[in-house]
Design a protein around this motif. Structure first.
Motif, PDB file in Angstrom:
ATOM      1  N   LEU A 185       0.816  -1.209   0.000  1.00 44.51           N
ATOM      2  CA  LEU A 185       0.000   0.000   0.000  1.00 44.51           C
ATOM      3  C   LEU A 185       0.855   1.267   0.000  1.00 44.51           C
ATOM      4  CD1 LEU A 185      -2.808  -0.881   2.564  1.00 44.51           C
ATOM      5  CD2 LEU A 185      -2.851  -1.096   0.068  1.00 44.51           C
ATOM      6  N   ARG A 186       0.386   2.268  -0.707  1.00 47.09           N
ATOM      7  CA  ARG A 186       0.979   3.603  -0.695  1.00 47.09           C
ATOM      8  C   ARG A 186      -0.055   4.575  -1.228  1.00 47.09           C
ATOM      9  NH1 ARG A 186       3.480   0.632  -4.648  1.00 47.09           N
ATOM     10  NH2 ARG A 186       3.163   1.290  -6.805  1.00 47.09           N
ATOM     11  N   GLY A 187       0.072   5.838  -0.840  1.00 40.99           N
ATOM     12  CA  GLY A 187      -0.888   6.820  -1.321  1.00 40.99           C
ATOM     13  C   GLY A 187      -0.848   8.092  -0.511  1.00 40.99           C
ATOM     14  N   GLY A 188      -1.899   8.900  -0.689  1.00 42.83           N
ATOM     15  CA  GLY A 188      -2.006  10.172   0.000  1.00 42.83           C
ATOM     16  C   GLY A 188      -3.355  10.330   0.650  1.00 42.83           C
ATOM     17  N   GLU A 189      -3.790  11.577   0.805  1.00 46.77           N
ATOM     18  CA  GLU A 189      -5.027  11.849   1.520  1.00 46.77           C
ATOM     19  C   GLU A 189      -6.232  11.185   0.869  1.00 46.77           C
ATOM     20  OE1 GLU A 189      -7.206  12.887   4.570  1.00 46.77           O
ATOM     21  OE2 GLU A 189      -5.069  13.366   4.463  1.00 46.77           O
ATOM     22  N   ARG A 190      -6.209  11.082  -0.446  1.00 50.49           N
ATOM     23  CA  ARG A 190      -7.337  10.450  -1.145  1.00 50.49           C
ATOM     24  C   ARG A 190      -7.495   8.980  -0.764  1.00 50.49           C
ATOM     25  NH1 ARG A 190      -7.109  11.520  -7.453  1.00 50.49           N
ATOM     26  NH2 ARG A 190      -9.002  10.273  -7.270  1.00 50.49           N
ATOM     27  N   GLN A 191      -6.421   8.371  -0.267  1.00 52.84           N
ATOM     28  CA  GLN A 191      -6.485   6.960   0.111  1.00 52.84           C
ATOM     29  C   GLN A 191      -6.813   6.754   1.589  1.00 52.84           C
ATOM     30  OE1 GLN A 191      -4.018   7.993  -2.213  1.00 52.84           O
ATOM     31  NE2 GLN A 191      -5.482   7.130  -3.682  1.00 52.84           N
ATOM     32  N   ARG A 192      -7.128   7.833   2.316  1.00 54.82           N
ATOM     33  CA  ARG A 192      -7.487   7.654   3.725  1.00 54.82           C
ATOM     34  C   ARG A 192      -8.688   6.720   3.892  1.00 54.82           C
ATOM     35  NH1 ARG A 192      -6.210  10.270   8.453  1.00 54.82           N
ATOM     36  NH2 ARG A 192      -5.052  11.888   7.316  1.00 54.82           N
ATOM     37  N   PRO A 193      -9.745   6.855   3.069  1.00 59.84           N
ATOM     38  CA  PRO A 193     -10.856   5.899   3.201  1.00 59.84           C
ATOM     39  C   PRO A 193     -10.426   4.455   2.967  1.00 59.84           C
ATOM     40  CG  PRO A 193     -11.532   7.807   1.906  1.00 59.84           C
ATOM     41  CD  PRO A 193     -10.060   7.911   2.073  1.00 59.84           C
ATOM     42  N   LEU A 194      -9.393   4.242   2.170  1.00 60.12           N
ATOM     43  CA  LEU A 194      -8.876   2.892   1.971  1.00 60.12           C
ATOM     44  C   LEU A 194      -8.356   2.323   3.284  1.00 60.12           C
ATOM     45  CD1 LEU A 194      -7.754   0.491   0.278  1.00 60.12           C
ATOM     46  CD2 LEU A 194      -5.732   1.892  -0.159  1.00 60.12           C
ATOM     47  N   LEU A 195      -7.547   3.107   3.990  1.00 55.08           N
ATOM     48  CA  LEU A 195      -7.012   2.641   5.270  1.00 55.08           C
ATOM     49  C   LEU A 195      -8.119   2.432   6.291  1.00 55.08           C
ATOM     50  CD1 LEU A 195      -3.825   4.897   5.585  1.00 55.08           C
ATOM     51  CD2 LEU A 195      -4.004   2.566   4.689  1.00 55.08           C
ATOM     52  N   LYS A 242     -11.475  -1.655   9.265  1.00 59.03           N
ATOM     53  CA  LYS A 242     -12.760  -2.227   9.687  1.00 59.03           C
ATOM     54  C   LYS A 242     -12.863  -3.704   9.325  1.00 59.03           C
ATOM     55  CE  LYS A 242     -15.416   2.083   9.508  1.00 59.03           C
ATOM     56  NZ  LYS A 242     -16.532   2.805   8.839  1.00 59.03           N
ATOM     57  N   VAL A 243     -12.518  -4.047   8.084  1.00 56.56           N
ATOM     58  CA  VAL A 243     -12.718  -5.436   7.655  1.00 56.56           C
ATOM     59  C   VAL A 243     -11.658  -6.367   8.238  1.00 56.56           C
ATOM     60  CG1 VAL A 243     -13.866  -4.739   5.526  1.00 56.56           C
ATOM     61  CG2 VAL A 243     -11.401  -5.150   5.512  1.00 56.56           C
ATOM     62  N   LEU A 244     -10.554  -5.796   8.724  1.00 60.53           N
ATOM     63  CA  LEU A 244      -9.511  -6.616   9.344  1.00 60.53           C
ATOM     64  C   LEU A 244      -9.546  -6.510  10.864  1.00 60.53           C
ATOM     65  CD1 LEU A 244      -6.533  -5.962   6.895  1.00 60.53           C
ATOM     66  CD2 LEU A 244      -8.094  -7.920   6.960  1.00 60.53           C
ATOM     67  N   ASP A 245     -10.696  -6.120  11.393  1.00 58.17           N
ATOM     68  CA  ASP A 245     -10.865  -6.039  12.842  1.00 58.17           C
ATOM     69  C   ASP A 245     -10.622  -7.412  13.471  1.00 58.17           C
ATOM     70  OD1 ASP A 245     -11.559  -4.899  15.310  1.00 58.17           O
ATOM     71  OD2 ASP A 245     -13.591  -5.700  15.139  1.00 58.17           O
ATOM     72  N   GLY A 246      -9.867  -7.433  14.546  1.00 55.57           N
ATOM     73  CA  GLY A 246      -9.563  -8.698  15.204  1.00 55.57           C
ATOM     74  C   GLY A 246      -8.244  -9.307  14.782  1.00 55.57           C
ATOM     75  N   LEU A 247      -7.570  -8.677  13.818  1.00 57.43           N
ATOM     76  CA  LEU A 247      -6.253  -9.144  13.379  1.00 57.43           C
ATOM     77  C   LEU A 247      -5.215  -8.126  13.868  1.00 57.43           C
ATOM     78  CD1 LEU A 247      -7.068 -10.333   9.743  1.00 57.43           C
ATOM     79  CD2 LEU A 247      -7.187 -11.631  11.883  1.00 57.43           C
ATOM     80  N   PRO A 248      -4.549  -8.368  14.978  1.00 53.68           N
ATOM     81  CA  PRO A 248      -3.732  -7.335  15.627  1.00 53.68           C
ATOM     82  C   PRO A 248      -2.557  -6.832  14.791  1.00 53.68           C
ATOM     83  CG  PRO A 248      -3.432  -9.484  16.684  1.00 53.68           C
ATOM     84  CD  PRO A 248      -4.594  -9.615  15.774  1.00 53.68           C
ATOM     85  N   ARG A 249      -1.854  -7.703  14.108  1.00 49.35           N
ATOM     86  CA  ARG A 249      -0.720  -7.246  13.309  1.00 49.35           C
ATOM     87  C   ARG A 249      -1.186  -6.335  12.181  1.00 49.35           C
ATOM     88  NH1 ARG A 249       3.489 -11.050  10.860  1.00 49.35           N
ATOM     89  NH2 ARG A 249       4.404  -8.993  10.496  1.00 49.35           N
TER      90      ARG A 249
END
Length: 253
Positions: free
Chosen positions: A209-219, A224-231
Motif C-alpha cells: 500500500l501507498r498513497g495520500g489523503e485520497r487513500q485515507r478511506p482505503l485505510l 474495519k474489515v480486518l478487525d480482530g487481526l492485531p498485526r
C-alpha cells in the motif's frame, strides 16, 4: 519480452556472420510456421510487452501490419539458411493466419505504451478479479484445500471489496498463495487460522500500500474489515500515522 530490447532482432532475428546463418527467434519461427501452413491459425502471445519500449523493438512488425508490406529481414539477394534449419527469405509478408496478442502491466517497473501502439491494437482490460469464482475453482481442482479456503476467503473477499474502489486489489496469484499457505500451516505449523491470515495480510497485501489523503478511506475501510487481526491493525495504524504526519504513506518506507 526483455527489458534490454531496443531493436527488433529479438523478434525478427539477425544474420550471424560467424555461422553464415540467419538466427531465428521464436517470433520469426511462428511467422515462418504460419506462412508454411496457411490453413491453420498460429497464435503468438508476447508476455509483458512493456518491460521495454514497445515502439523500439516492435516498430517493424507494426509497420508491416499497417501497410501490409513484407517484413524486411535481411539484405541478401538469396534466402539464407536459418538457425532452426528453415529457409529465411529477405522479406516475409505477415500471413493472415498469424494472430498476435500481448500482455502489459501498469506499474513502476514498466514503460508507458504510446498512442502509436494503442491505435493499432485492440485493448482488453483484464483487471477485474473474481475471487470467489477463482477460489471455488481452486477447491474443485484440489478438494484438499477446502478447509484452507474457508479459513481465509472471507477476509480476502472483504479486503478485495475495499481495495477495488481505489484501483487496487488482490490478484489470483496472491489469493492462491494465501490458501496454500493456510494448508501448509495447518499441516506443519499448527498455527491458528486467524494468526496465519493476519500474517498473510501484512506480508502479502498491506505491504504494497501507498498513497495520500485520497487513500485515507482505503485505510479506514481496511481497518474495519480486518478487525480482530492485531498485526494488520498495527500496520494500518502506522500507515495512518504517516499519512497524518507527512501527508502520504508508503508501506515499504
Amino acid at each position: 519480452m526483455r527489458p534490454e530490447w531496443t531493436d527488433p532482432t529479438g523478434l525478427t532475428g539477425y544474420y550471424d556472420v560467424l555461422s553464415n546463418r540467419y538466427m531465428v527467434p521464436t517470433f520469426l519461427e511462428a511467422v515462418l510456421l504460419a506462412t508454411a501452413h496457411r490453413r491453420s491459425p498460429v497464435f503468438v502471445v508476447l508476455d509483458e510487452m512493456n518491460l521495454a519500449r514497445v515502439e523500439y523493438y516492435f516498430s517493424d512488425v507494426l509497420s508491416a501490419i499497417e501497410t501490409e508490406e513484407a517484413l524486411q529481414l535481411h539484405a541478401h539477394g538469396v534466402p539464407l539458411e536459418g538457425s532452426n534449419g528453415t529457409t529465411v527469405p529477405a522479406a516475409l509478408p505477415l500471413p493472415p493466419n498469424l494472430y498476435i496478442a500481448g500482455t502489459i502491466n501498469i506499474d513502476e517497473t514498466t514503460n508507458p505504451v504510446s498512442d502509436k501502439v494503442l491505435d493499432r491494437a485492440v485493448v482488453i482490460d483484464m483487471s477485474a478479479v473474481d475471487l470467489p469464482g477463482f477460489l471455488a475453482g481452486l477447491e474443485a481442482r484440489e478438494p484438499a484445500l477446502k478447509d484452507a479456503r474457508a479459513a481465509c476467503e472471507n477476509h480476502l473477499v472483504a479486503v478485495q471489496g475495499i481495495m477495488i474502489a481505489h484501483g487496487l486489489g488482490i490478484g489470483y496469484r496472491v489469493a492462491e498463495e494465501a490458501v496454500r499457505y493456510h494448508a501448509f500451516s495447518a499441516a506443519h505449523l499448527a498455527a491458528g487460522a486467524a494468526g496465519v491470515t493476519d500474517d498473510l495480510m501484512v506480508q502479502k497485501v498491506l505491504v504494497k500500500l501507498r498513497g495520500g489523503e485520497r487513500q485515507r478511506p482505503l485505510l479506514t475501510g481496511l481497518s474495519k474489515v480486518l478487525d480482530g487481526l492485531p498485526r494488520s491493525q498495527d500496520f494500518i495504524a502506522k500507515l495512518t500515522a504517516d499519512l497524518d504526519e507527512f501527508g502520504s504513506f508508503q508501506a515499504s518506507r
